[in-house]
Design a protein around this motif. Sequence first.
Motif, PDB file in Angstrom:
ATOM      1  N   ALA A  28       0.900  -1.196   0.114  1.00  0.00           N
ATOM      2  CA  ALA A  28       0.124  -0.198   0.017  1.00  0.00           C
ATOM      3  C   ALA A  28       0.843   1.171   0.089  1.00  0.00           C
ATOM      4  O   ALA A  28       1.787   1.304   0.558  1.00  0.00           O
ATOM      5  CB  ALA A  28      -1.167   0.036   1.202  1.00  0.00           C
ATOM      6  N   GLN A  29       0.357   2.273  -0.722  1.00  0.00           N
ATOM      7  CA  GLN A  29       1.447   3.492  -0.711  1.00  0.00           C
ATOM      8  C   GLN A  29       0.633   4.536  -0.174  1.00  0.00           C
ATOM      9  O   GLN A  29      -0.558   4.855  -0.183  1.00  0.00           O
ATOM     10  CB  GLN A  29       1.603   3.827  -2.310  1.00  0.00           C
ATOM     11  CG  GLN A  29       2.677   4.924  -2.475  1.00  0.00           C
ATOM     12  CD  GLN A  29       3.115   5.037  -3.824  1.00  0.00           C
ATOM     13  OE1 GLN A  29       2.855   4.342  -4.636  1.00  0.00           O
ATOM     14  NE2 GLN A  29       3.728   6.272  -4.329  1.00  0.00           N
ATOM     15  N   SER A  30       1.157   5.438   0.514  1.00  0.00           N
ATOM     16  CA  SER A  30       0.783   6.576   1.058  1.00  0.00           C
ATOM     17  C   SER A  30       1.737   7.736   0.832  1.00  0.00           C
ATOM     18  O   SER A  30       2.943   7.632   1.243  1.00  0.00           O
ATOM     19  CB  SER A  30       0.547   6.490   2.480  1.00  0.00           C
ATOM     20  OG  SER A  30      -0.081   7.735   3.216  1.00  0.00           O
ATOM     21  N   GLY A  31       1.453   8.687  -0.045  1.00  0.00           N
ATOM     22  CA  GLY A  31       2.422   9.650  -0.354  1.00  0.00           C
ATOM     23  C   GLY A  31       3.685   9.054  -1.307  1.00  0.00           C
ATOM     24  O   GLY A  31       3.407   8.273  -2.187  1.00  0.00           O
ATOM     25  N   LYS A  32       4.898   9.397  -0.860  1.00  0.00           N
ATOM     26  CA  LYS A  32       6.062   8.635  -1.504  1.00  0.00           C
ATOM     27  C   LYS A  32       6.419   7.455  -0.841  1.00  0.00           C
ATOM     28  O   LYS A  32       7.313   6.804  -1.072  1.00  0.00           O
ATOM     29  CB  LYS A  32       7.130   9.614  -1.292  1.00  0.00           C
ATOM     30  CG  LYS A  32       6.806  10.791  -2.592  1.00  0.00           C
ATOM     31  CD  LYS A  32       7.956  11.617  -2.761  1.00  0.00           C
ATOM     32  CE  LYS A  32       7.511  12.640  -3.722  1.00  0.00           C
ATOM     33  NZ  LYS A  32       8.926  13.352  -4.208  1.00  0.00           N
ATOM     34  N   GLN A  33       5.550   7.166   0.421  1.00  0.00           N
ATOM     35  CA  GLN A  33       5.997   5.749   1.203  1.00  0.00           C
ATOM     36  C   GLN A  33       5.335   4.674   0.641  1.00  0.00           C
ATOM     37  O   GLN A  33       4.210   4.544   0.457  1.00  0.00           O
ATOM     38  CB  GLN A  33       5.830   6.083   2.764  1.00  0.00           C
ATOM     39  CG  GLN A  33       7.098   6.936   3.342  1.00  0.00           C
ATOM     40  CD  GLN A  33       6.992   7.106   4.835  1.00  0.00           C
ATOM     41  OE1 GLN A  33       5.889   6.575   5.386  1.00  0.00           O
ATOM     42  NE2 GLN A  33       8.012   6.986   5.278  1.00  0.00           N
ATOM     43  N   VAL A  34       5.998   3.450   0.597  1.00  0.00           N
ATOM     44  CA  VAL A  34       5.274   2.150   0.204  1.00  0.00           C
ATOM     45  C   VAL A  34       5.394   1.208   1.297  1.00  0.00           C
ATOM     46  O   VAL A  34       6.742   1.133   1.791  1.00  0.00           O
ATOM     47  CB  VAL A  34       5.830   1.630  -1.007  1.00  0.00           C
ATOM     48  CG1 VAL A  34       7.113   1.391  -1.063  1.00  0.00           C
ATOM     49  CG2 VAL A  34       4.704   0.689  -1.482  1.00  0.00           C
ATOM     50  N   PHE A  35       4.629   0.771   1.827  1.00  0.00           N
ATOM     51  CA  PHE A  35       4.537  -0.312   2.918  1.00  0.00           C
ATOM     52  C   PHE A  35       4.077  -1.663   2.493  1.00  0.00           C
ATOM     53  O   PHE A  35       2.990  -1.935   1.671  1.00  0.00           O
ATOM     54  CB  PHE A  35       3.305  -0.107   3.983  1.00  0.00           C
ATOM     55  CG  PHE A  35       3.370   1.354   4.618  1.00  0.00           C
ATOM     56  CD1 PHE A  35       4.116   1.331   5.796  1.00  0.00           C
ATOM     57  CD2 PHE A  35       3.149   2.625   3.962  1.00  0.00           C
ATOM     58  CE1 PHE A  35       4.279   2.816   6.431  1.00  0.00           C
ATOM     59  CE2 PHE A  35       3.434   3.622   4.337  1.00  0.00           C
ATOM     60  CZ  PHE A  35       4.020   3.965   5.907  1.00  0.00           C
ATOM     61  N   LEU A  36       5.128  -2.572   2.298  1.00  0.00           N
ATOM     62  CA  LEU A  36       5.042  -3.771   1.866  1.00  0.00           C
ATOM     63  C   LEU A  36       4.667  -4.975   3.183  1.00  0.00           C
ATOM     64  O   LEU A  36       5.106  -4.924   4.189  1.00  0.00           O
ATOM     65  CB  LEU A  36       6.412  -4.380   1.300  1.00  0.00           C
ATOM     66  CG  LEU A  36       6.843  -4.100  -0.121  1.00  0.00           C
ATOM     67  CD1 LEU A  36       6.681  -2.562  -0.320  1.00  0.00           C
ATOM     68  CD2 LEU A  36       8.098  -4.719  -0.806  1.00  0.00           C
ATOM     69  N   SER A  37       3.459  -5.477   2.735  1.00  0.00           N
ATOM     70  CA  SER A  37       3.380  -6.509   3.700  1.00  0.00           C
ATOM     71  C   SER A  37       4.154  -7.649   3.909  1.00  0.00           C
ATOM     72  O   SER A  37       5.161  -7.749   3.301  1.00  0.00           O
ATOM     73  CB  SER A  37       1.806  -7.588   2.946  1.00  0.00           C
ATOM     74  OG  SER A  37       0.806  -6.506   2.769  1.00  0.00           O
ATOM     75  N   GLU A 146       8.651  -7.806   6.835  1.00  0.00           N
ATOM     76  CA  GLU A 146       8.045  -6.792   6.041  1.00  0.00           C
ATOM     77  C   GLU A 146       8.878  -5.672   5.876  1.00  0.00           C
ATOM     78  O   GLU A 146       9.806  -5.662   6.384  1.00  0.00           O
ATOM     79  CB  GLU A 146       6.642  -6.031   6.702  1.00  0.00           C
ATOM     80  CG  GLU A 146       6.768  -5.609   8.082  1.00  0.00           C
ATOM     81  CD  GLU A 146       5.763  -5.026   8.891  1.00  0.00           C
ATOM     82  OE1 GLU A 146       5.412  -3.979   9.375  1.00  0.00           O
ATOM     83  OE2 GLU A 146       4.591  -6.099   9.004  1.00  0.00           O
ATOM     84  N   LEU A 147       8.629  -4.534   4.955  1.00  0.00           N
ATOM     85  CA  LEU A 147       9.381  -3.337   4.642  1.00  0.00           C
ATOM     86  C   LEU A 147       8.775  -2.062   4.342  1.00  0.00           C
ATOM     87  O   LEU A 147       7.430  -2.369   3.736  1.00  0.00           O
ATOM     88  CB  LEU A 147      10.096  -3.961   3.397  1.00  0.00           C
ATOM     89  CG  LEU A 147      11.149  -3.089   2.699  1.00  0.00           C
ATOM     90  CD1 LEU A 147      12.510  -4.183   2.170  1.00  0.00           C
ATOM     91  CD2 LEU A 147      10.607  -2.205   1.561  1.00  0.00           C
ATOM     92  N   ILE A 148       9.308  -1.039   4.696  1.00  0.00           N
ATOM     93  CA  ILE A 148       8.635   0.403   4.333  1.00  0.00           C
ATOM     94  C   ILE A 148       9.973   1.043   3.586  1.00  0.00           C
ATOM     95  O   ILE A 148      11.171   0.779   3.941  1.00  0.00           O
ATOM     96  CB  ILE A 148       8.553   1.176   5.623  1.00  0.00           C
ATOM     97  CG1 ILE A 148       7.450   0.644   6.376  1.00  0.00           C
ATOM     98  CG2 ILE A 148       8.065   2.463   5.304  1.00  0.00           C
ATOM     99  CD1 ILE A 148       7.238   1.070   7.846  1.00  0.00           C
ATOM    100  N   ALA A 149       9.461   1.700   2.477  1.00  0.00           N
ATOM    101  CA  ALA A 149      10.411   2.245   1.466  1.00  0.00           C
ATOM    102  C   ALA A 149       9.794   3.646   1.215  1.00  0.00           C
ATOM    103  O   ALA A 149       8.526   3.764   1.201  1.00  0.00           O
ATOM    104  CB  ALA A 149      10.802   1.392   0.349  1.00  0.00           C
ATOM    105  N   GLU A 150      10.770   4.291   0.577  1.00  0.00           N
ATOM    106  CA  GLU A 150      10.517   5.603   0.145  1.00  0.00           C
ATOM    107  C   GLU A 150      10.770   5.708  -1.465  1.00  0.00           C
ATOM    108  O   GLU A 150      11.689   5.364  -1.745  1.00  0.00           O
ATOM    109  CB  GLU A 150      11.154   6.892   0.702  1.00  0.00           C
ATOM    110  CG  GLU A 150      10.715   8.214   0.369  1.00  0.00           C
ATOM    111  CD  GLU A 150      11.312   9.347   0.994  1.00  0.00           C
ATOM    112  OE1 GLU A 150      11.260  10.719   0.604  1.00  0.00           O
ATOM    113  OE2 GLU A 150      12.313   9.148   1.810  1.00  0.00           O
TER     114      GLU A 150
END
Length: 152
Positions: A28-37, A146-150
Amino acid sequence: MGIYEKLQALNIELPAVATPVAAYVMYAQSGKQVFLSGHIAKKDGKAWVGQLGKNMSTEEGKTAARAVGIDLLATLQAAAGGDLERVKRVVKVLSLVNSAPDYTEHHLVTNGVSELLVEVLGDKGVHARSAFGVAQLPMGACVEVELIAELE
């Protein structure tokens, strides 16, 4: 050397993005951040079953975590519109290690994914992280990450 050249040099072919097995999306993406399950370790297309400190060694766990990292990169590529060069940086990694109660090397298992991200993404792959031991994971998997990226 670019990201795709690094993948080729490491002899890594990114797989197709996994299909969710429950009520969620792979990212799921919020702004420029993407959250990987959370992605579980897989071996031969099936959950890589095992429990660290019981029937798996730390090195096997590290290899499993690296395999999860390859799957995460495939999902991250999809989230970035098919182009990993759009990744500005990996912000955070959270690792869950299926482990026996007295196992204490979760951080070493998690190095499997952390080291891979830096190998492939260079400085963009350096991240904050947490590594936890848990009593069990879906389908008996040994590791979930899980991973969070910009993105750019």
